[in-house]
Design a protein around this motif. Structure first.
Motif, PDB file in Angstrom:
ATOM      1  N   ALA A   8     -13.367 -14.567 -40.362  1.00 38.78           N
ATOM      2  CA  ALA A   8     -13.243 -13.211 -40.879  1.00 38.78           C
ATOM      3  C   ALA A   8     -14.614 -12.760 -41.380  1.00 38.78           C
ATOM      4  N   VAL A   9     -14.895 -11.464 -41.227  1.00 40.26           N
ATOM      5  CA  VAL A   9     -16.183 -10.904 -41.653  1.00 40.26           C
ATOM      6  C   VAL A   9     -15.923  -9.743 -42.595  1.00 40.26           C
ATOM      7  N   THR A  10     -16.480  -9.816 -43.802  1.00 41.19           N
ATOM      8  CA  THR A  10     -16.383  -8.715 -44.753  1.00 41.19           C
ATOM      9  C   THR A  10     -17.763  -8.436 -45.333  1.00 41.19           C
ATOM     10  N   ALA A  11     -18.002  -7.184 -45.684  1.00 39.22           N
ATOM     11  CA  ALA A  11     -19.264  -6.802 -46.309  1.00 39.22           C
ATOM     12  C   ALA A  11     -19.027  -5.586 -47.178  1.00 39.22           C
ATOM     13  N   GLY A  12     -19.757  -5.521 -48.295  1.00 37.16           N
ATOM     14  CA  GLY A  12     -19.679  -4.383 -49.195  1.00 37.16           C
ATOM     15  C   GLY A  12     -21.062  -3.968 -49.659  1.00 37.16           C
ATOM     16  N   ASN A  13     -21.418  -2.716 -49.379  1.00 35.35           N
ATOM     17  CA  ASN A  13     -22.712  -2.170 -49.792  1.00 35.35           C
ATOM     18  C   ASN A  13     -23.875  -3.058 -49.346  1.00 35.35           C
ATOM     19  N   LEU A  14     -23.758  -3.645 -48.173  1.00 36.52           N
ATOM     20  CA  LEU A  14     -24.769  -4.589 -47.679  1.00 36.52           C
ATOM     21  C   LEU A  14     -26.018  -3.833 -47.227  1.00 36.52           C
ATOM     22  N   GLY A  15     -27.179  -4.335 -47.632  1.00 32.88           N
ATOM     23  CA  GLY A  15     -28.418  -3.705 -47.234  1.00 32.88           C
ATOM     24  C   GLY A  15     -29.547  -4.705 -47.099  1.00 32.88           C
ATOM     25  N   LEU A  16     -30.527  -4.363 -46.277  1.00 37.23           N
ATOM     26  CA  LEU A  16     -31.696  -5.220 -46.080  1.00 37.23           C
ATOM     27  C   LEU A  16     -32.931  -4.335 -46.014  1.00 37.23           C
ATOM     28  N   HIS A  64     -23.069  -7.574 -50.728  1.00 38.11           N
ATOM     29  CA  HIS A  64     -22.502  -8.904 -50.480  1.00 38.11           C
ATOM     30  C   HIS A  64     -21.775  -8.925 -49.148  1.00 38.11           C
ATOM     31  N   ALA A  65     -21.596 -10.126 -48.623  1.00 37.83           N
ATOM     32  CA  ALA A  65     -20.854 -10.303 -47.377  1.00 37.83           C
ATOM     33  C   ALA A  65     -20.285 -11.708 -47.357  1.00 37.83           C
ATOM     34  N   GLU A  66     -19.224 -11.888 -46.591  1.00 32.82           N
ATOM     35  CA  GLU A  66     -18.628 -13.204 -46.372  1.00 32.82           C
ATOM     36  C   GLU A  66     -18.313 -13.361 -44.899  1.00 32.82           C
ATOM     37  N   VAL A  67     -18.590 -14.536 -44.374  1.00 31.83           N
ATOM     38  CA  VAL A  67     -18.261 -14.877 -42.995  1.00 31.83           C
ATOM     39  C   VAL A  67     -17.479 -16.176 -43.031  1.00 31.83           C
ATOM     40  N   GLY A  68     -16.221 -16.121 -42.635  1.00 35.95           N
ATOM     41  CA  GLY A  68     -15.388 -17.322 -42.688  1.00 35.95           C
ATOM     42  C   GLY A  68     -15.230 -17.865 -44.097  1.00 35.95           C
ATOM     43  N   GLY A  69     -15.219 -16.976 -45.094  1.00 34.54           N
ATOM     44  CA  GLY A  69     -15.088 -17.399 -46.477  1.00 34.54           C
ATOM     45  C   GLY A  69     -16.380 -17.889 -47.103  1.00 34.54           C
TER      46      GLY A  69
END
Length: 274
Positions: A8-16, A64-69
């Motif tokens: 699973a892929v989640t992200a919130g306000n992700l920036g680079l 922040h983001a999560e990939v596979g938890g």
């Protein structure tokens, strides 16, 4: 599947942010295991940076983001272990001088040496060889590539492959390690309409098999969960040039065209390529 293989892929306000400004900013996404996620936009809109950030190859500046938890950026190394890159220019390109067989053997050897357990390394050589060949055959089947149909079969050099054949080979190489997420850059670059349809059918089948797919493209299919960016020139706080991605949105569709979910992402994208 009772226990989805995909991440699973989640992200919130992700920036680079890089030396010349924001590559991307304010990205929100939520995709379940086995999703087909498309990052759609013009070249230079930060698409590849986002792809690399979500696979643990670039460190986000904010959000922040999560990939596979696994949380990013804290668990970047762990995320890299569950993700595999297909073709990404300058990062995971095919060697044009190698043959198809050489690429496959090299990837299987690397997977056995660095991706397997100590117990697997201690197995008899014949057993290790058979396991490696099984991995190769499974990956080729999933990528829809039959070496026997190539001009010189497995001895065909990469430079002699058609664009779609090279894409299938890159996907097969990535799948040898059994990743939970497959990332592909420039999915539809230099493809005809029919070839583009074949490419998306390939990625759709990989996702249907349980592996989450993240694909950069210029035009996404309707059934993909899509991050869509449109760039416009702007100026950063320090006077440097940047691109502003207005009208960015996430749209999740299903195979029958119905909407499954929706989010938004306002992004600022550094122009990296003309």
């Amino acid at each position: 599947m009772d226990s989805p293989h995909g991440a699973a892929v989640t992200a919130g306000n992700l920036g680079l942010k890089g030396p010349r400004g924001w590559a991307f900013r304010g990205v929100d996404v939520e995709a379940g295991p086995g999703s087909l996620v498309a990052i759609e936009g013009p070249s230079g809109s930060g698409r590849t940076c986002l792809l690399l950030a979500l696979t643990g190859r670039m460190r986000p500046t904010e959000g922040h983001a999560e990939v596979g938890g696994l949380r990013l950026p804290r668990k970047m190394a762990a995320v890299r272990r569950v993700c595999a890159l297909g073709p990404v220019p300058g990062v995971s390109e095919l060697d044009p001088a190698f043959t198809v067989a050489e690429h496959l053997r090299e990837r299987a050897l690397l997977q056995r040496r660095y991706g397997g357990s100590l117990r697997a390394l201690l197995r008899p050589r014949a057993e290790r060889t058979a396991t490696a060949q099984e991995r190769i055959d499974t990956a080729l089947a999933a990528a829809g590539l039959d070496p026997a149909t190539l001009p010189k079969a497995e001895r065909t050099s990469v430079r002699d492959l058609e664009r779609l054949e090279a894409l299938r080979l890159s996907v097969a190489l990535a799948l040898i390690g059994g990743p939970r997420l497959l990332a592909v850059d420039d999915t539809d670059l230099k493809l005809s309409d029919s070839e583009r349809a074949e490419a998306w059918e390939l990625l759709r089948s990989v996702a249907a098999g349980g592996t989450t797919v993240l694909a950069v493209c210029s035009q996404a299919p309707e059934d993909a969960l899509t991050l869509r960016t449109a760039t416009a020139q702007g100026t950063d706080d320090d006077g440097s040039t940047k691109s502003t991605a207005d009208d960015t949105e996430n749209t999740a569709g299903t195979a029958d065209g119905t909407t499954a979910g929706k989010g938004t992402a306002d992004a600022f994208a550094e122009t990296r390529r003309a």
